[in-house]
Design an enzyme around this catalytic site. Structure first.
Site, PDB file in Angstrom:
ATOM      1  N   SER A 164     -41.137  70.296-127.026  1.00  0.00           N
ATOM      2  CA  SER A 164     -39.768  70.776-126.853  1.00  0.00           C
ATOM      3  C   SER A 164     -38.914  69.633-126.296  1.00  0.00           C
ATOM      4  CB  SER A 164     -39.753  72.008-125.937  1.00  0.00           C
ATOM      5  OG  SER A 164     -38.443  72.556-125.863  1.00  0.00           O
ATOM      6  N   THR A 165     -38.355  69.787-125.104  1.00  0.00           N
ATOM      7  CA  THR A 165     -37.485  68.756-124.529  1.00  0.00           C
ATOM      8  C   THR A 165     -38.228  67.423-124.421  1.00  0.00           C
ATOM      9  OG1 THR A 165     -36.424  70.464-123.199  1.00  0.00           O
ATOM     10  CG2 THR A 165     -35.984  68.189-122.600  1.00  0.00           C
ATOM     11  N   HIS A 191     -39.255  72.575-130.823  1.00  0.00           N
ATOM     12  CA  HIS A 191     -38.108  73.473-130.635  1.00  0.00           C
ATOM     13  C   HIS A 191     -36.837  72.761-131.085  1.00  0.00           C
ATOM     14  CE1 HIS A 191     -40.425  75.679-127.179  1.00  0.00           C
ATOM     15  NE2 HIS A 191     -40.887  75.972-128.390  1.00  0.00           N
ATOM     16  N   MET A 283     -39.776  72.180-121.719  1.00  0.00           N
ATOM     17  CA  MET A 283     -39.542  73.202-120.706  1.00  0.00           C
ATOM     18  C   MET A 283     -40.298  74.478-121.061  1.00  0.00           C
ATOM     19  SD  MET A 283     -35.474  72.771-119.918  1.00  0.00           S
ATOM     20  CE  MET A 283     -35.515  74.170-118.791  1.00  0.00           C
ATOM     21  N   ASP A 286     -44.289  77.649-123.646  1.00  0.00           N
ATOM     22  CA  ASP A 286     -44.656  77.902-125.031  1.00  0.00           C
ATOM     23  C   ASP A 286     -45.849  77.018-125.399  1.00  0.00           C
ATOM     24  OD1 ASP A 286     -44.553  78.998-127.568  1.00  0.00           O
ATOM     25  OD2 ASP A 286     -43.091  77.534-128.305  1.00  0.00           O
TER      26      ASP A 286
END
Length: 343
Positions: A164-165, A191, A283, A286
């Site tokens: 993600s991030t 993401h 973050m 997940d």
């Protein structure tokens, strides 16, 4: 939204890129949120100057268009640490949820050391929809690691990666090291919204020896090919044919679209113990539930370490749940996969 939160102090605002550069130099904030499109000086030009003179954590705000996606990836190449989609309809329809997502992102980034994230390598050739701003070449940084210190690569038929991030930079670091004849397919669940995954897959394909494509329904899984889950949808293994992908619309109740948990769970069912799963920076948590299913099936799970993660949330969740067989920095992950692929 930011000023209303007790953990955030908004020190100032800027009405254009030129003013932003001056105020960052004067105030030295922990985090900067910056629009891509601004008068007098655009966000890309301002970002270059900020990173050269007063590097800090910069989050780009970008509209959901392919052109804006390309420019935002350009910003990540210049050192921006993350981005936030500027979807006016979403902000109006659910401002509380969207605002909290922005607040959480700012707080997480504000707690990091004030260092510049590892830049992405520029594209070899810019597509027409990319802005005219040119990116100075960023040399690849290789950290020598003895092969003897790398973890043993598991016997697997597929590699699946969730992020993600900070994921775009981490994925590029890993994938650009893989040889074109990498022996197994690679699934990528990052993401990102739809417009971004289309551009990001094209970017990675231009940079990598392996083939990288945005996954499509019915894709056959082939060695030497990486499949990026399309934004806004879910990517799973066909339960009737483990060599085939299913891309489906996401249930609106799902928080993440695409979801690492869903992809991991389907890979666990399709491949059992013959899987290497890697949870990278991001973050939230997940991937943790999916990693638990993979471990029950006998698969191996690696997690990125704290020092090389932009945000340690996703890998930390896997480590805390005692699901990680190895905790590695991004360079060791890259080198282990590269070494295995070159055998």
């Amino acid at each position: 939204m930011l000023a209303a939160h007790s953990g955030i102090q908004v020190v100032d605002t800027a009405k254009n890129g030129k003013e932003a550069v001056a105020k960052v130099k004067q105030l030295k904030p922990d985090v900067v949120t910056m629009d891509v499109e601004m008068p007098e000086m655009d966000g890309i030009t301002a970002l270059k100057l900020i990173m050269a003179e007063n590097p800090c954590q910069v989050v780009m705000l970008s509209s959901l268009t392919r052109r804006s996606a390309a420019v935002t990836l350009e910003a990540l190449a210049l050192g921006a640490v993350d981005y936030m989609e500027k979807d006016a309809r979403a902000w109006v329809a659910d401002s509380a949820t969207t605002g909290m997502a922005l607040v959480d992102k700012i707080i997480a980034l504000g707690g990091r050391k004030q260092t510049v994230s590892r830049p992405l390598t520029p594209m070899k050739s810019e597509p027409e929809h990319v802005s005219n701003s040119k990116i100075d070449a960023v040399p690849e940084v290789e950290i020598p690691v003895s092969v003897d210190t790398l973890p043993k690569f598991p016997d697997c038929k597929i590699v699946t990666i969730g992020s993600s991030t900070g994921g775009p930079a981490a994925l590029q670091t890993i994938l650009t090291g893989l040889p074109g004849d990498f022996p197994v397919p690679v699934l990528l669940t990052q993401h990102m919204p739809k417009a971004f995954t289309t551009v990001f897959a094209r970017r990675l394909n231009d940079l990598c020896a392996i083939k990288v494509k945005e996954a499509e329904d019915g894709d056959q899984l082939l060695p030497g090919c990486a499949y990026l889950a399309p934004g806004g949808q879910q990517m799973i293994i066909d339960p009737l044919n483990a060599a085939k992908l299913i891309i489906r619309e996401s249930d609106e109740r799902m928080t993440y679209k695409p979801s690492v948990d869903l992809t991991f769970a389907s890979v666990a069912k399709g491949y059992g113990s013959r899987v290497l799963a890697i949870v990278l920076t991001g973050m939230g948590a997940d991937g943790c539930d999916g990693a638990r299913m993979l471990k029950k099936a006998g698969a191996r799970v690696w997690a990125q370490d704290k020092d090389s993660s932009t945000i340690f949330g996703m890998p930390k969740a896997v480590i805390t749940a005692e699901l990680a067989d190895a905790v590695l920095n991004i360079d060791n992950i890259r080198q282990t996969l590269t070494h295995w692929g070159q055998r």
